[in-house]
Design a protein around this motif. Structure first.
Motif, PDB file in Angstrom:
ATOM      1  N   THR A  52       3.052   1.769  12.889  1.00 20.73           N
ATOM      2  CA  THR A  52       3.459   2.108  11.525  1.00 20.73           C
ATOM      3  C   THR A  52       4.542   1.150  11.045  1.00 20.73           C
ATOM      4  N   ASN A  95       3.131  -2.203   9.976  1.00 11.68           N
ATOM      5  CA  ASN A  95       2.527  -2.126   8.644  1.00 11.68           C
ATOM      6  C   ASN A  95       3.595  -2.023   7.557  1.00 11.68           C
ATOM      7  N   GLY A 125      -6.945  -2.015   1.778  1.00  7.55           N
ATOM      8  CA  GLY A 125      -7.205  -1.990   3.205  1.00  7.55           C
ATOM      9  C   GLY A 125      -8.662  -1.686   3.482  1.00  7.55           C
ATOM     10  N   GLN A 160      -1.426   2.995   7.716  1.00  8.83           N
ATOM     11  CA  GLN A 160      -1.379   2.085   6.564  1.00  8.83           C
ATOM     12  C   GLN A 160      -1.100   2.864   5.285  1.00  8.83           C
ATOM     13  N   TYR A 189      -3.085   3.003  -2.328  1.00 11.01           N
ATOM     14  CA  TYR A 189      -3.704   2.377  -1.162  1.00 11.01           C
ATOM     15  C   TYR A 189      -5.205   2.505  -1.375  1.00 11.01           C
ATOM     16  N   ILE A 202      -4.902  -5.790   3.835  1.00 13.24           N
ATOM     17  CA  ILE A 202      -4.841  -5.545   5.279  1.00 13.24           C
ATOM     18  C   ILE A 202      -6.254  -5.528   5.844  1.00 13.24           C
ATOM     19  N   HIS A 240      -2.398  -9.314   5.918  1.00 14.62           N
ATOM     20  CA  HIS A 240      -1.909  -8.829   7.213  1.00 14.62           C
ATOM     21  C   HIS A 240      -3.081  -8.429   8.093  1.00 14.62           C
ATOM     22  N   ASP A 280      -4.092  -6.121  11.039  1.00 16.32           N
ATOM     23  CA  ASP A 280      -3.629  -4.950  11.788  1.00 16.32           C
ATOM     24  C   ASP A 280      -4.229  -5.006  13.197  1.00 16.32           C
TER      25      ASP A 280
END
Length: 560
Positions: free
Chosen positions: A164, A167, A195, A203, A217, A251, A288, A290
């Motif tokens: 977490t 992120n 994402g 996330q 999100y 992400i 990013h 993950d």
């Protein structure tokens, strides 16, 4: 037993010397003795199963479990004698029949270093106090940067409190790129993160904690192997930008918790650059990866899969080949995350966020005028000027770096390869023993996950389940959920126990329906082909006992 009273004389000296290291370290044997006692206490009562036993503890509590602090100190021995009570019902990750979640047994070197360095309490936010212990953070970051293909002289990394945390850092850097003054003015409405649908819920949680909001999100659809549908991801990004909103972060999957799915970050970065140019953005959205689980497989990038010196089986080599090809693209992401406590054989909690451009961390730097007088030495490395945490264990940094060195790339390959081999063994034994009771459904998996779909007796779905049939999928989902709940509450002898978990979404059907399955995942280096077979035997035995109970209950309902 308590210590009634003591003054400043010999009695106080004996008491403090039994609890705290002397300045000259001459009483370290007291610590070693207590460690030995703690281990003896826990191991002598651990039982034979994969879960720490509750036997003899029903309806009882430790004498120190009533929530009252004693007036007088209890002896160290008395306190440590409680350990068996506090561990009751906890998992035992070192047991061969423990195969749930992604939890490895921690290495001895990591545990030993964590204890030793913790004696000195270095706080990893200031170089003035932590000094060279912080070099372990820099070394870890450089090593990970090299694995991913980043320039180690330009990259940077920070230890943080979990996946977490990685992120949170990545998204916050993305926010700072999209709106540089957000720390002072607050985040403008419409800031968004894109994402993937099967991504870890952390996330979305990070978006909530950062003030973006979970509604902002936006998850892209996924493919059957749980990689991201990049057309859906681009459509989501376009929707954000077309509304005039800011796209802070994209992400991608870098090894999902199910199936170890990894996205192509060349395609994601190319898509990001194309959209930035098309919409005339004054900033570049942050990409990013993950990879908190998948990072460890970066060790295979320079492993010769053709010569295969470690002798992995053809199915494992094929799986690694697919995984490596995708992981090579992580170098095109702006950052990636690692959980050493997942696939790095480290104890909780040990995670790191690595930036391709280490200077991106400076975007998070706090106003020096608002800082407490903690950072006196302006020439020291003081990560606390930009970290979320104002308390970070440097002991964890040193322990993780020493643990990584002890394993090396070859050790990591052997451990991860072993996990993949035993996953293949589980599949073979399920195919050989389960018949119409169960099947392994994640044939597109990149990692050690084995998802077991179980079926009621004589159910038509057992022959060839049609995942386009939503009502059938939901019926089997409910059956598996009931089976798992029943298995979790059964009292069986320690020597016959297993510890597996359940996933609420091994994958999603074309209609978007989650597919429930039992999940078997082992990172235990002692888990073998024979153990895999025995686990399947025990699981099927429990399943058939449940079916008998289930059928009797149905018969009673019909009779009424």
């Amino acid at each position: 037993m308590t210590i009634d009273s003591f003054g400043e004389g010999d009695e106080f000296e004996r008491w403090r010397s039994g609890l705290f290291l002397r300045p000259d370290g001459t009483n370290v044997d007291a610590l070693v003795g207590l460690l030995r006692r703690a281990l003896d206490e826990t191991l002598s009562h651990q039982g034979e199963g994969p879960v720490y036993p509750r036997t003899g503890q029903e309806g009882r509590r430790s004498s120190m479990g009533d929530g009252r602090l004693p007036e007088s100190p209890v002896t160290a021995e008395t306190a440590l004698s409680q350990l068996r009570w506090w561990l009751a019902g906890s998992v035992k990750v070192h047991h061969q029949m423990f195969a749930k979640n992604i939890v490895p047994p921690p290495s001895f070197v990591n545990l030993a270093a964590l204890c030793a360095v913790s004696l000195f309490m270095p706080n990893g936010v200031t170089g003035e106090d932590a000094a060279e212990t912080l070099s372990a953070e820099l070394s870890s970051a450089q090593a990970l940067a090299r694995l991913a293909g980043y320039d180690p002289e330009r990259a940077g990394g920070l230890f943080t409190f979990g996946g977490t945390g990685t992120n949170l850092y990545a998204i916050n850097v993305g926010i700072s790129k999209a709106q540089p003054d957000h720390a002072e003015r607050g985040i403008e409405p419409g800031m968004a993160v894109v994402g993937s649908w099967p991504a870890h819920y952390s996330q979305k949680s990070a978006c909530a904690w950062l003030g973006i909001g979970t509604r902002n999100y936006i998850p892209a659809a996924s493919l059957p192997d749980q990689t991201t549908d990049l057309e859906s991801m681009e459509a989501a990004c376009r929707d954000v930008l077309a509304r005039g909103h800011r796209l802070a972060c994209i992400i991608g999957a870098g090894g999902t918790t199910s199936n170890m799915a990894v996205d192509d970050f060349v395609e994601i970065a190319t898509m990001r650059d194309r959209l930035a140019a098309e919409y005339g953005l004054e900033y570049t959205p942050h990409v990013h990866a993950d990879t908190v689980i998948g990072w460890a497989y970066l060790c295979f990038i320079d492993y010769d899969l053709h010569k295969n010196p470690l002798g992995f089986s053809p199915p494992v080599v094929a799986k690694l080949s697919r995984l490596v090809e995708r992981l090579k693209t992580v170098q095109h992401a702006d950052s990636f995350g690692t959980d050493f406590h997942k696939t790095g054989f480290a104890p909780y909690t040990s995670s790191m966020i690595v930036m391709r451009e280490g200077r991106d961390f400076s975007r998070l730097r706090r106003d020096g005028g608002a800082m407490t007088p903690l950072f006196h030495d302006k020439d020291a490395y003081n990560p606390g000027t930009f970290t979320l945490e104002t308390s970070r264990s440097a002991a964890n940094m040193v322990a993780t770096w020493l643990g990584l060195q002890t394993l090396g790339k070859q050790g990591m390959r052997q451990l991860l390869g072993h996990a993949l081999e035993t996953a293949e063994a589980l599949r073979r034994h399920i195919n050989a023993l389960a018949g119409r009771d169960a099947t392994a459904i994640n044939r597109l998996s990149y990692g050690p996950d084995v998802f077991v779909r179980c079926y009621p007796p004589d159910d038509p779905a057992a022959t060839e389940e049609e995942f386009d049939d939503t009502s059938s999928v939901r019926r089997i989902n409910q059956y598996i959920s009931d089976l798992f709940a029943w298995l979790s509450t059964q009292r069986v002898p320690d020597a016959e126990q297993i510890a597996v978990s359940k996933t609420s979404a091994a994958f999603y059907t074309p209609a978007g329906e989650p597919v429930v399955a039992l999940r078997v995942y082992s990172l235990n280096p002692y888990f073998s082909d024979a153990h895999a077979r025995e686990l399947v035997v025990r699981l099927l035995r429990g399943k058939r006992q449940f079916d008998a109970t289930y059928m009797r209950a149905d018969a009673c309902e019909e009779a009424q």
